[in-house]
Design a protein around this motif. Sequence first.
Motif, short mmCIF file in Angstrom:
data_model
loop_
_atom_site.label_atom_id
_atom_site.label_comp_id
_atom_site.label_asym_id
_atom_site.label_seq_id
_atom_site.Cartn_x
_atom_site.Cartn_y
_atom_site.Cartn_z
N MET A 15 -2.36 -7.82 10.89
CA MET A 15 -2.20 -7.19 9.62
C MET A 15 -1.32 -8.07 8.77
SD MET A 15 -0.57 -3.56 8.46
CE MET A 15 -0.46 -3.05 10.08
N THR A 16 -1.77 -8.35 7.56
CA THR A 16 -0.98 -9.23 6.71
C THR A 16 -0.33 -8.48 5.57
OG1 THR A 16 -2.94 -9.71 5.39
CG2 THR A 16 -2.44 -11.22 7.21
N ALA A 17 -0.66 -7.23 5.37
CA ALA A 17 -0.06 -6.45 4.28
C ALA A 17 1.35 -6.04 4.67
CB ALA A 17 -0.89 -5.21 3.98
N PRO A 18 2.27 -6.09 3.70
CA PRO A 18 3.62 -5.65 4.02
C PRO A 18 3.65 -4.15 4.26
CG PRO A 18 3.43 -6.17 1.69
CD PRO A 18 2.13 -6.56 2.34
N LEU A 19 4.52 -3.72 5.17
CA LEU A 19 4.59 -2.31 5.50
C LEU A 19 5.37 -1.51 4.46
CD1 LEU A 19 5.13 -2.48 9.33
CD2 LEU A 19 3.05 -2.00 8.09
N ASN A 20 6.09 -2.17 3.56
CA ASN A 20 6.87 -1.45 2.58
C ASN A 20 6.08 -1.10 1.33
OD1 ASN A 20 6.64 -3.91 1.39
ND2 ASN A 20 8.82 -4.40 1.41
N GLY A 21 4.83 -1.51 1.23
CA GLY A 21 3.97 -1.12 0.13
C GLY A 21 4.04 -2.03 -1.08
N ILE A 22 4.84 -3.08 -1.07
CA ILE A 22 4.93 -3.97 -2.21
C ILE A 22 3.71 -4.90 -2.20
CG2 ILE A 22 6.30 -5.81 -3.27
CD1 ILE A 22 8.75 -4.53 -1.97
N ASP A 23 3.04 -5.00 -3.33
CA ASP A 23 1.87 -5.87 -3.50
C ASP A 23 0.77 -5.61 -2.48
OD1 ASP A 23 3.14 -7.16 -5.60
OD2 ASP A 23 4.05 -8.65 -4.29
N ALA A 24 0.58 -4.37 -2.09
CA ALA A 24 -0.47 -4.03 -1.14
C ALA A 24 -1.50 -3.15 -1.82
CB ALA A 24 0.12 -3.33 0.07
N ASP A 25 -2.77 -3.44 -1.57
CA ASP A 25 -3.79 -2.57 -2.15
C ASP A 25 -3.88 -1.28 -1.33
OD1 ASP A 25 -5.46 -3.02 0.11
OD2 ASP A 25 -6.28 -4.83 -0.81
N PRO A 26 -4.53 -0.25 -1.88
CA PRO A 26 -4.57 1.05 -1.17
C PRO A 26 -5.18 0.98 0.22
CG PRO A 26 -5.25 1.31 -3.45
CD PRO A 26 -5.10 -0.16 -3.21
N ALA A 27 -6.19 0.14 0.42
CA ALA A 27 -6.80 0.05 1.76
C ALA A 27 -5.79 -0.51 2.77
CB ALA A 27 -8.04 -0.83 1.71
N ASN A 28 -5.04 -1.52 2.37
CA ASN A 28 -4.04 -2.09 3.27
C ASN A 28 -2.91 -1.09 3.52
OD1 ASN A 28 -5.30 -4.51 3.77
ND2 ASN A 28 -4.25 -5.59 2.14
N GLN A 29 -2.57 -0.31 2.49
CA GLN A 29 -1.53 0.70 2.68
C GLN A 29 -1.99 1.78 3.66
OE1 GLN A 29 -0.21 2.06 -1.18
NE2 GLN A 29 1.72 0.99 -0.84
N LEU A 30 -3.26 2.17 3.55
CA LEU A 30 -3.79 3.16 4.49
C LEU A 30 -3.80 2.61 5.92
CD1 LEU A 30 -6.75 4.74 2.49
CD2 LEU A 30 -4.59 5.81 3.13
N GLU A 31 -4.16 1.35 6.06
CA GLU A 31 -4.17 0.72 7.38
C GLU A 31 -2.75 0.63 7.93
OE1 GLU A 31 -5.72 -1.08 10.81
OE2 GLU A 31 -6.66 0.09 9.24
N ALA A 32 -1.80 0.25 7.09
CA ALA A 32 -0.40 0.17 7.52
C ALA A 32 0.11 1.56 7.92
CB ALA A 32 0.46 -0.42 6.42
N GLN A 33 -0.28 2.58 7.17
CA GLN A 33 0.14 3.95 7.50
C GLN A 33 -0.46 4.38 8.83
OE1 GLN A 33 2.34 5.87 5.74
NE2 GLN A 33 2.24 7.21 7.52
N ARG A 34 -1.73 4.04 9.05
CA ARG A 34 -2.40 4.40 10.31
C ARG A 34 -1.73 3.71 11.49
NH1 ARG A 34 -6.11 2.75 13.84
NH2 ARG A 34 -6.40 0.72 12.90
N VAL A 35 -1.39 2.43 11.33
CA VAL A 35 -0.72 1.69 12.40
C VAL A 35 0.67 2.27 12.66
CG1 VAL A 35 0.25 -0.56 13.01
CG2 VAL A 35 -2.05 -0.43 12.08
N ALA A 36 1.41 2.56 11.60
CA ALA A 36 2.76 3.11 11.76
C ALA A 36 2.70 4.47 12.46
CB ALA A 36 3.45 3.22 10.41
#
Length: 120
Positions: free
Chosen positions: A1-22
């Motif tokens: 995963m390359t999207a930051p977990l804090n939500g900065i500069d992340a598109d909604p799909a990456n944020q959803l993936e980060a939320q799912r992983v967390a």
Amino acid sequence: MTAPLNGIDADPANQLEAQRVADALDALAQSLAALEPGIERLLVNPSADPALLDRARRSARRLRLHVERITLVVDGHAATPWHGQERRSPQRATNVARLPDRLATPAKPVTRSPDDWEPF
């Protein structure tokens, strides 16, 4: 995963993936914490089936590999793959040259004998 977990500069799909992983990591941490009493019992009384202990040992080793990788990724220390591109900076020293590539010649074996020894 390359999207930051804090939500900065992340598109909604990456944020959803980060939320799912967390969420999955939280659930996994809770499940592992629930195993602590059973692990303590195994330490005190290791009379369990050896095949089950071996299976648990192999699973724990696989889990350790996953935990190390997850920790590296989350901490931002994931190794970036090298695809043969130049890594030297434009500000590098220009008065030096790279050494030529070595040929893959096998080293000659060195045979020693007592005659090779120096006397004291």
